[in-house]
Design a protein around this motif. Structure first.
Motif, PDB file in Angstrom:
ATOM      1  N   THR A 180      -6.366   2.213  -7.287  1.00 18.36           N
ATOM      2  CA  THR A 180      -6.349   3.489  -6.589  1.00 18.36           C
ATOM      3  C   THR A 180      -7.604   3.600  -5.742  1.00 18.36           C
ATOM      4  OG1 THR A 180      -5.094   4.530  -8.356  1.00 18.36           O
ATOM      5  CG2 THR A 180      -6.305   5.987  -6.888  1.00 18.36           C
ATOM      6  N   ASP A 234      -2.543  -2.144 -10.494  1.00 21.46           N
ATOM      7  CA  ASP A 234      -2.671  -1.452  -9.211  1.00 21.46           C
ATOM      8  C   ASP A 234      -4.087  -0.887  -9.081  1.00 21.46           C
ATOM      9  OD1 ASP A 234      -0.013  -2.026  -8.999  1.00 21.46           O
ATOM     10  OD2 ASP A 234       0.679   0.023  -9.393  1.00 21.46           O
ATOM     11  N   PRO A 246      -9.873   6.098  -3.873  1.00 24.70           N
ATOM     12  CA  PRO A 246     -10.082   7.551  -3.845  1.00 24.70           C
ATOM     13  C   PRO A 246     -10.499   8.029  -2.458  1.00 24.70           C
ATOM     14  CG  PRO A 246     -12.000   6.464  -4.749  1.00 24.70           C
ATOM     15  CD  PRO A 246     -10.974   5.385  -4.513  1.00 24.70           C
ATOM     16  N   TYR A 262       0.844  -1.191   0.000  1.00 26.06           N
ATOM     17  CA  TYR A 262       0.000   0.000   0.000  1.00 26.06           C
ATOM     18  C   TYR A 262       0.877   1.237   0.000  1.00 26.06           C
ATOM     19  CZ  TYR A 262      -3.455   3.436   1.432  1.00 26.06           C
ATOM     20  OH  TYR A 262      -4.269   4.541   1.494  1.00 26.06           O
ATOM     21  N   THR A 263       0.566   2.176  -0.885  1.00 28.64           N
ATOM     22  CA  THR A 263       1.256   3.443  -0.944  1.00 28.64           C
ATOM     23  C   THR A 263       0.273   4.532  -0.553  1.00 28.64           C
ATOM     24  OG1 THR A 263       2.671   2.637  -2.731  1.00 28.64           O
ATOM     25  CG2 THR A 263       2.565   5.025  -2.414  1.00 28.64           C
ATOM     26  N   ASN A 302      -5.344  10.234  -2.054  1.00 26.53           N
ATOM     27  CA  ASN A 302      -5.823   8.875  -2.321  1.00 26.53           C
ATOM     28  C   ASN A 302      -4.744   7.887  -1.877  1.00 26.53           C
ATOM     29  OD1 ASN A 302      -3.881   8.521  -4.419  1.00 26.53           O
ATOM     30  ND2 ASN A 302      -5.242   9.494  -5.883  1.00 26.53           N
ATOM     31  N   GLY A 303      -5.059   6.612  -1.974  1.00 29.48           N
ATOM     32  CA  GLY A 303      -4.091   5.572  -1.661  1.00 29.48           C
ATOM     33  C   GLY A 303      -4.014   4.603  -2.825  1.00 29.48           C
ATOM     34  N   ILE A 304      -2.911   3.923  -2.983  1.00 27.62           N
ATOM     35  CA  ILE A 304      -2.749   2.989  -4.096  1.00 27.62           C
ATOM     36  C   ILE A 304      -2.354   1.627  -3.543  1.00 27.62           C
ATOM     37  CG2 ILE A 304      -1.495   2.466  -6.223  1.00 27.62           C
ATOM     38  CD1 ILE A 304      -1.069   5.495  -6.547  1.00 27.62           C
TER      39      ILE A 304
END
Length: 192
Positions: A121, A119, A123, A103-104, A109-111
């Motif tokens: 995303t 991947d 939101p 997880y980034t 948002n996060g990916i």
């Protein structure tokens, strides 16, 4: 009472009722599924079988000639061009595909990063869609300290209730205008 090939079965097709025998049903199944049941000693004997039909099954007593079988028996089904293993003494060889997910995090948002796929995303949440809480929302919630259950609807109703004063309008130094309270010295009476 067991079924017999001479038994009759009703079949309805396009509103017309037909009567067929058990042997007709068996013939249909044999023509489309395969009827051969074989038992052989090993993989070499399985491979030497001739005249097999689609769906025929073979029980191989010692299937160790198959690289996926380390010991014991296996059952195979003929698929028209090759044998497919459907059971074995040890279990089935199942390869489960998978990937590593990481997880980034980000400010908006996060990916979710896949090691071998696409991947995803995630939101930020909005008034319509679920999503991630953005930093500003988190900070606002950090200012709220609630130690017991609170009925916010009741609190809102109470905070908008009409304000009243205890004395008469001519003798009370507190003046009410809507939700605003002011002090008027003109309404004070002199002490006796």
């Amino acid at each position: 009472m067991g079924l017999q090939t001479s038994d009759h079965f009703p079949i309805s097709r396009a509103g017309t009722l037909y009567k067929v025998t058990g042997s007709d049903i068996i013939a249909l199944i044999q023509a489309n599924v395969g009827t051969g049941e074989y038992e052989v000693a090993n993989i070499a004997a399985r491979n030497a079988l001739t005249g097999v039909s689609l769906g025929d099954r073979v029980f191989v007593v010692d299937a160790t000639g198959d690289a996926t079988v380390s010991s014991g028996w296996a059952i195979y089904v003929w698929r028209g061009a090759a044998w497919t293993k459907v059971a074995e003494e040890e279990g089935l060889d199942v390869v489960v595909g998978g990937c590593n997910l990481t997880y980034t995090a980000g400010a908006s948002n996060g990916i979710v990063v896949s090691s071998n796929g696409t991947d995803a995303t995630l939101p930020a949440a909005d008034g319509t869609n679920a999503g991630l809480m953005v930093p500003a929302q988190f900070s606002k919630l950090g200012f709220i300290a609630v130690t017991q259950g609170v009925d916010l609807d009741a609190m809102e109703s109470a905070s908008h209730a009409a304000v009243t004063t205890g004395g008469s309008a001519s003798t009370n130094p507190i003046v009410v205008t809507g939700q605003a309270l002011t002090f008027s010295i003109a309404n004070l009476t002199t002490a006796p």
